[in-house]
Design a protein around this motif. Structure first.
Motif, mmCIF file in Angstrom:
data_model
loop_
_atom_site.group_PDB
_atom_site.id
_atom_site.type_symbol
_atom_site.label_atom_id
_atom_site.label_comp_id
_atom_site.label_asym_id
_atom_site.label_seq_id
_atom_site.Cartn_x
_atom_site.Cartn_y
_atom_site.Cartn_z
ATOM 1 N N ASP A 196 3.649 1.772 -1.268
ATOM 2 C CA ASP A 196 4.372 1.956 -2.536
ATOM 3 C C ASP A 196 3.442 1.994 -3.743
ATOM 4 O O ASP A 196 3.926 2.147 -4.879
ATOM 5 C CB ASP A 196 5.375 0.815 -2.741
ATOM 6 C CG ASP A 196 6.413 0.740 -1.631
ATOM 7 O OD1 ASP A 196 6.769 1.797 -1.100
ATOM 8 O OD2 ASP A 196 6.847 -0.374 -1.284
ATOM 9 N N ALA A 197 2.125 1.829 -3.506
ATOM 10 C CA ALA A 197 1.154 1.766 -4.607
ATOM 11 C C ALA A 197 1.578 0.747 -5.649
ATOM 12 O O ALA A 197 1.555 1.004 -6.853
ATOM 13 C CB ALA A 197 0.943 3.135 -5.237
ATOM 14 N N SER A 198 1.979 -0.441 -5.171
ATOM 15 C CA SER A 198 2.447 -1.472 -6.092
ATOM 16 C C SER A 198 2.031 -2.852 -5.609
ATOM 17 O O SER A 198 1.682 -3.045 -4.438
ATOM 18 C CB SER A 198 3.974 -1.419 -6.224
ATOM 19 O OG SER A 198 4.606 -1.798 -5.011
ATOM 20 N N HIS B 192 -5.686 -2.211 -1.776
ATOM 21 C CA HIS B 192 -5.467 -2.805 -0.452
ATOM 22 C C HIS B 192 -5.457 -4.328 -0.506
ATOM 23 O O HIS B 192 -4.808 -4.968 0.303
ATOM 24 C CB HIS B 192 -6.551 -2.360 0.528
ATOM 25 C CG HIS B 192 -6.480 -0.913 0.901
ATOM 26 N ND1 HIS B 192 -7.250 -0.383 1.917
ATOM 27 C CD2 HIS B 192 -5.735 0.120 0.415
ATOM 28 C CE1 HIS B 192 -6.987 0.915 2.035
ATOM 29 N NE2 HIS B 192 -6.077 1.230 1.127
ATOM 30 N N ASN C 73 -6.221 6.245 -0.781
ATOM 31 C CA ASN C 73 -5.160 6.436 0.209
ATOM 32 C C ASN C 73 -5.668 6.606 1.632
ATOM 33 O O ASN C 73 -4.951 7.088 2.503
ATOM 34 C CB ASN C 73 -4.294 7.652 -0.173
ATOM 35 C CG ASN C 73 -5.102 8.950 -0.178
ATOM 36 O OD1 ASN C 73 -6.268 8.989 0.216
ATOM 37 N ND2 ASN C 73 -4.467 10.019 -0.643
ATOM 38 N N ILE D 119 -8.541 -0.618 -6.748
ATOM 39 C CA ILE D 119 -7.809 0.577 -6.297
ATOM 40 C C ILE D 119 -8.701 1.339 -5.312
ATOM 41 O O ILE D 119 -9.581 2.106 -5.696
ATOM 42 C CB ILE D 119 -7.400 1.460 -7.491
ATOM 43 C CG1 ILE D 119 -6.578 0.622 -8.481
ATOM 44 C CG2 ILE D 119 -6.617 2.660 -7.014
ATOM 45 C CD1 ILE D 119 -5.312 0.011 -7.904
ATOM 46 N N GLU E 268 0.805 0.165 -9.612
ATOM 47 C CA GLU E 268 -0.638 0.046 -9.868
ATOM 48 C C GLU E 268 -1.195 1.261 -10.596
ATOM 49 O O GLU E 268 -2.334 1.226 -11.061
ATOM 50 C CB GLU E 268 -1.375 -0.157 -8.535
ATOM 51 C CG GLU E 268 -1.001 -1.457 -7.839
ATOM 52 C CD GLU E 268 -1.374 -1.474 -6.372
ATOM 53 O OE1 GLU E 268 -1.961 -0.483 -5.884
ATOM 54 O OE2 GLU E 268 -1.067 -2.479 -5.697
ATOM 55 N N LYS F 115 0.813 -1.215 0.000
ATOM 56 C CA LYS F 115 0.000 0.000 0.000
ATOM 57 C C LYS F 115 0.850 1.270 0.000
ATOM 58 O O LYS F 115 0.528 2.250 -0.679
ATOM 59 C CB LYS F 115 -0.939 0.005 1.215
ATOM 60 C CG LYS F 115 -2.003 -1.079 1.171
ATOM 61 C CD LYS F 115 -3.045 -0.906 2.262
ATOM 62 C CE LYS F 115 -2.466 -1.071 3.640
ATOM 63 N NZ LYS F 115 -3.524 -1.065 4.688
ATOM 64 N N SER G 188 2.562 -3.092 3.614
ATOM 65 C CA SER G 188 1.991 -4.210 2.847
ATOM 66 C C SER G 188 0.876 -4.891 3.621
ATOM 67 O O SER G 188 0.943 -5.024 4.848
ATOM 68 C CB SER G 188 3.082 -5.218 2.498
ATOM 69 O OG SER G 188 3.999 -4.656 1.582
ATOM 70 N N THR H 144 -3.463 3.688 -4.362
ATOM 71 C CA THR H 144 -3.154 2.283 -4.126
ATOM 72 C C THR H 144 -4.362 1.385 -3.890
ATOM 73 O O THR H 144 -5.420 1.847 -3.467
ATOM 74 C CB THR H 144 -2.207 2.158 -2.921
ATOM 75 O OG1 THR H 144 -1.778 0.818 -2.792
ATOM 76 C CG2 THR H 144 -2.907 2.584 -1.627
#
Length: 336
Positions: free
Chosen positions: A39-41, A64, A82, A79, A58, A37, A328, A62
């Motif tokens: 890192d939005a990845s 979850h 935040n 998505i 992503e 989360k 994460s 982000t």
């Protein structure tokens, strides 16, 4: 006798083919997926190496949670945004599809307006993608082949954050965080059957392999609500050492694992007696638990410590920890 240049060429060709085969095998190998989360990845974990081998962006805000396609080739990441559930922040409006071999986003589902999509699951019977859409007070149904929205099921409650589906495909259960309730859904009729009051606030939800019990965590007291699916009532309260968060049953239906973030522990509940029989120390802030398909190992995302704990279910010990990305949370299994 083979010439030296020819021999070198043969050796080179063998090496190229071997490398290609190894690469293909690596792409087909099972992987653990983790939503990073902070890192939005989406992190792809190689369990043989014990590390994150790729972080797939992503595209802005982000997700979850994550689920993989049945063939293990694609990952579906709603998505969310935040913010935390019920808190101000960005409101997500899409789901991204990630190809795990090429490690890139290859598809989108746009809900058309902000919905804060959160928990994705694959229907056990119909193969549809089920996604909680909080701001609509619903669960949205998506055809994963066409990436088209094909229906929705109202939950009749705010903050329908997490979802569990019965293994027979007949029922759905959402944990409605702020209202502190559970909605029982008729999947075929696409309607809410009833809403079960739990507490002032509740989190996460799971269902046993035999579809008999649904569990959700009371966020106001150190206890779990055990809902009998035959009566749709809280039939038992399971006392705990600390306030719980995520729950996941073992695949054999013998135990229920329960994260207690404030204690940095996972409690183990005997599903025959509904009593805690042991606990497992983990890194700080355990949240979500995922079972390995062979039923021998559980993975626990420990958000505050940026680690995943690997728990041996034979010895009930953490055998190793895997470093992952910032904040994460959601876990999924890709492959068999």
């Amino acid at each position: 006798m083979m010439g030296r240049d020819v021999l070198r060429g043969v050796v080179g060709l063998v090496l190229v083919l071997s490398a290609g085969a190894a690469c293909a095998q690596a792409n087909q190998a099972p992987h653990l997926l983790v939503v990073q989360k902070g890192d939005a990845s989406l992190g792809i974990v190689d369990l043989m190496a014990g590390k994150v081998v790729a972080a797939v962006p992503e595209g802005g805000i982000t997700g979850h949670e994550v689920i993989a396609s049945k063939d293990g080739k694609l990952a579906y990441v709603p998505i969310y945004g935040n913010s935390g559930v019920g808190k101000p922040g960005t409101d997500g409006h899409e789901l991204v599809v990630i190809d795990l071999a090429s490690q890139r986003v290859v598809g989108h589902v746009d809900f058309g307006h902000p919905v804060r999509p959160h928990m994705p699951l694959i229907g056990p019977r119909d193969g549809l993608l089920y996604v909680t859409t909080e701001l609509e007070k619903s669960v949205t149904l998506i055809d994963p082949k066409t990436l088209k929205i094909v229906g929705s099921i109202p939950t009749s409650q705010e903050q329908s954050h997490m979802l569990a589906l019965s293994h027979d495909g007949r029922r759905g259960y959402t944990a409605n965080v702020g209202p502190g309730t559970v909605s029982v859904l008729d999947i075929k009729a696409r309607k809410t059957l009833l809403v079960i009051p739990i507490s002032g606030n509740t989190q996460r939800i799971s269902i046993t392999p035999n579809d008999k019990w649904v569990f959700t965590a009371d966020q106001t007291k150190p206890q779990l609500a055990a809902i009998d699916t035959a009566t749709n009532k809280v039939e038992k309260w399971v006392p705990l050492e600390g306030v719980a968060y995520g729950t996941t049953p073992t695949l054999d239906g013998r135990w229920l694992m329960v994260t207690m973030p404030g204690k940095s522990k996972v409690a183990v509940v005997d599903l025959k007696t509904m009593q805690v029989v042991r606990s497992v120390d983990t890194p700080a802030d355990p949240q979500e638990i995922l079972m390995r398909p062979d039923g021998k190992v559980a993975y626990v995302s420990c958000v505050g410590s940026h680690k995943i704990a690997e728990v041996d279910l034979g010895t009930w010990t953490v055998t190793r920890t895997i470093e992952d990305g910032a904040n994460s949370d959601g876990l999924a299994w890709a492959g068999k």
